[in-house]
Design a protein around this motif. Structure first.
Motif, PDB file in Angstrom:
ATOM      1  N   HIS A  30     -39.975 -42.417 -25.503  1.00 40.91           N
ATOM      2  CA  HIS A  30     -41.398 -42.758 -25.515  1.00 40.91           C
ATOM      3  C   HIS A  30     -41.994 -42.199 -24.220  1.00 40.91           C
ATOM      4  O   HIS A  30     -42.118 -42.903 -23.222  1.00 40.91           O
ATOM      5  N   ARG A  31     -42.315 -40.926 -24.254  1.00 43.61           N
ATOM      6  CA  ARG A  31     -42.646 -40.149 -23.066  1.00 43.61           C
ATOM      7  C   ARG A  31     -43.732 -40.771 -22.193  1.00 43.61           C
ATOM      8  O   ARG A  31     -43.570 -40.872 -20.979  1.00 43.61           O
ATOM      9  N   LYS A  32     -44.856 -41.198 -22.763  1.00 43.83           N
ATOM     10  CA  LYS A  32     -45.960 -41.715 -21.967  1.00 43.83           C
ATOM     11  C   LYS A  32     -45.551 -42.972 -21.197  1.00 43.83           C
ATOM     12  O   LYS A  32     -45.759 -43.072 -19.988  1.00 43.83           O
ATOM     13  N   GLU A  33     -44.930 -43.945 -21.883  1.00 45.70           N
ATOM     14  CA  GLU A  33     -44.478 -45.173 -21.220  1.00 45.70           C
ATOM     15  C   GLU A  33     -43.438 -44.865 -20.139  1.00 45.70           C
ATOM     16  O   GLU A  33     -43.458 -45.437 -19.057  1.00 45.70           O
ATOM     17  N   TYR A  34     -42.534 -43.941 -20.459  1.00 44.31           N
ATOM     18  CA  TYR A  34     -41.472 -43.601 -19.522  1.00 44.31           C
ATOM     19  C   TYR A  34     -42.036 -42.978 -18.246  1.00 44.31           C
ATOM     20  O   TYR A  34     -41.676 -43.366 -17.137  1.00 44.31           O
ATOM     21  N   LEU A  35     -42.953 -42.018 -18.370  1.00 41.99           N
ATOM     22  CA  LEU A  35     -43.526 -41.366 -17.197  1.00 41.99           C
ATOM     23  C   LEU A  35     -44.342 -42.344 -16.363  1.00 41.99           C
ATOM     24  O   LEU A  35     -44.313 -42.284 -15.124  1.00 41.99           O
ATOM     25  N   LEU A  36     -45.039 -43.272 -17.012  1.00 40.18           N
ATOM     26  CA  LEU A  36     -45.770 -44.293 -16.260  1.00 40.18           C
ATOM     27  C   LEU A  36     -44.802 -45.185 -15.480  1.00 40.18           C
ATOM     28  O   LEU A  36     -45.043 -45.521 -14.320  1.00 40.18           O
ATOM     29  N   ALA A  37     -43.718 -45.559 -16.095  1.00 42.12           N
ATOM     30  CA  ALA A  37     -42.725 -46.411 -15.420  1.00 42.12           C
ATOM     31  C   ALA A  37     -42.087 -45.681 -14.247  1.00 42.12           C
ATOM     32  O   ALA A  37     -41.901 -46.257 -13.174  1.00 42.12           O
ATOM     33  N   VAL A  38     -41.764 -44.405 -14.428  1.00 40.10           N
ATOM     34  CA  VAL A  38     -41.171 -43.619 -13.338  1.00 40.10           C
ATOM     35  C   VAL A  38     -42.166 -43.482 -12.198  1.00 40.10           C
ATOM     36  O   VAL A  38     -41.819 -43.622 -11.023  1.00 40.10           O
ATOM     37  N   ARG A  54     -44.550 -45.501 -11.368  1.00 42.40           N
ATOM     38  CA  ARG A  54     -44.664 -46.791 -10.668  1.00 42.40           C
ATOM     39  C   ARG A  54     -43.491 -47.007  -9.728  1.00 42.40           C
ATOM     40  O   ARG A  54     -43.636 -47.514  -8.639  1.00 42.40           O
ATOM     41  N   ARG A  55     -42.299 -46.609 -10.143  1.00 43.36           N
ATOM     42  CA  ARG A  55     -41.132 -46.772  -9.277  1.00 43.36           C
ATOM     43  C   ARG A  55     -41.207 -45.866  -8.044  1.00 43.36           C
ATOM     44  O   ARG A  55     -40.814 -46.253  -6.978  1.00 43.36           O
ATOM     45  N   VAL A  56     -41.697 -44.672  -8.246  1.00 46.81           N
ATOM     46  CA  VAL A  56     -41.764 -43.710  -7.139  1.00 46.81           C
ATOM     47  C   VAL A  56     -42.853 -44.097  -6.144  1.00 46.81           C
ATOM     48  O   VAL A  56     -42.649 -44.059  -4.941  1.00 46.81           O
ATOM     49  N   THR A  57     -44.025 -44.474  -6.635  1.00 53.12           N
ATOM     50  CA  THR A  57     -45.141 -44.768  -5.740  1.00 53.12           C
ATOM     51  C   THR A  57     -45.185 -46.235  -5.318  1.00 53.12           C
ATOM     52  O   THR A  57     -45.846 -46.570  -4.362  1.00 53.12           O
ATOM     53  N   GLY A  58     -44.517 -47.088  -6.056  1.00 50.57           N
ATOM     54  CA  GLY A  58     -44.520 -48.500  -5.726  1.00 50.57           C
ATOM     55  C   GLY A  58     -45.775 -49.202  -6.163  1.00 50.57           C
ATOM     56  O   GLY A  58     -46.030 -50.337  -5.785  1.00 50.57           O
ATOM     57  N   ARG A  59     -46.642 -48.532  -6.963  1.00 47.28           N
ATOM     58  CA  ARG A  59     -47.872 -49.149  -7.434  1.00 47.28           C
ATOM     59  C   ARG A  59     -47.564 -50.116  -8.570  1.00 47.28           C
ATOM     60  O   ARG A  59     -46.679 -49.843  -9.388  1.00 47.28           O
ATOM     61  N   PRO A  60     -48.292 -51.212  -8.644  1.00 44.25           N
ATOM     62  CA  PRO A  60     -48.095 -52.134  -9.768  1.00 44.25           C
ATOM     63  C   PRO A  60     -48.604 -51.534 -11.064  1.00 44.25           C
ATOM     64  O   PRO A  60     -49.416 -50.632 -11.068  1.00 44.25           O
ATOM     65  N   ALA A  61     -48.121 -52.064 -12.166  1.00 47.95           N
ATOM     66  CA  ALA A  61     -48.539 -51.575 -13.493  1.00 47.95           C
ATOM     67  C   ALA A  61     -49.991 -51.932 -13.753  1.00 47.95           C
ATOM     68  O   ALA A  61     -50.486 -52.929 -13.268  1.00 47.95           O
ATOM     69  N   ARG A  62     -50.680 -51.116 -14.533  1.00 47.83           N
ATOM     70  CA  ARG A  62     -52.075 -51.366 -14.893  1.00 47.83           C
ATOM     71  C   ARG A  62     -52.179 -51.885 -16.280  1.00 47.83           C
ATOM     72  O   ARG A  62     -51.497 -51.611 -17.145  1.00 47.83           O
TER      73      ARG A  62
END
Length: 109
Positions: free
Chosen positions: A91-99, A101-109
């Motif tokens: 699920h490319r879109k969800e996966y890239l958003l999760a990655v 967030r992990r790299v930048t440390g930003r919380p999920a939107r």
């Protein structure tokens, strides 16, 4: 499948054999050796730990188990499964958003 050798007191054989059957083990031979029995057979690899855990209580701490890998056998029934605990890269879109967030440390939107 693991091959096992189980040395146990002769008076508990009747208690241990049904437990082996319940764990999917197949005893191939049992030999009386004085006051003990030597039971040999095969047990599914996933059940060896359960057998190790139950053995002291079944044999008053006098049983000795040796188990080693012997061969592969096709799975009977439904194949074991484990749910994903992380993000699915399919699920490319969800996966890239999760990655991201992990790299930048930003919380999920």
């Amino acid at each position: 499948m693991h091959r096992f050798r189980l040395d146990l007191p002769a008076d508990v054989v009747g208690t241990v054999l049904p437990v082996l059957a319940g764990l999917g083990a197949a005893p191939r031979s049992s030999t009386l050796r004085g006051a003990s029995y030597l039971v040999e057979g095969e047990v599914p690899a996933g059940r060896v730990h359960a057998l190790e855990q139950r053995l002291p209580g079944l044999t008053r701490g006098e049983g000795a188990l040796e188990a080693e890998f012997d061969h592969y056998r096709p799975v009977r029934g439904p194949a074991p499964s484990r749910p994903r605990w992380d993000h699915d890269p399919l699920h490319r879109k969800e996966y890239l958003l999760a990655v991201a967030r992990r790299v930048t440390g930003r919380p999920a939107r």
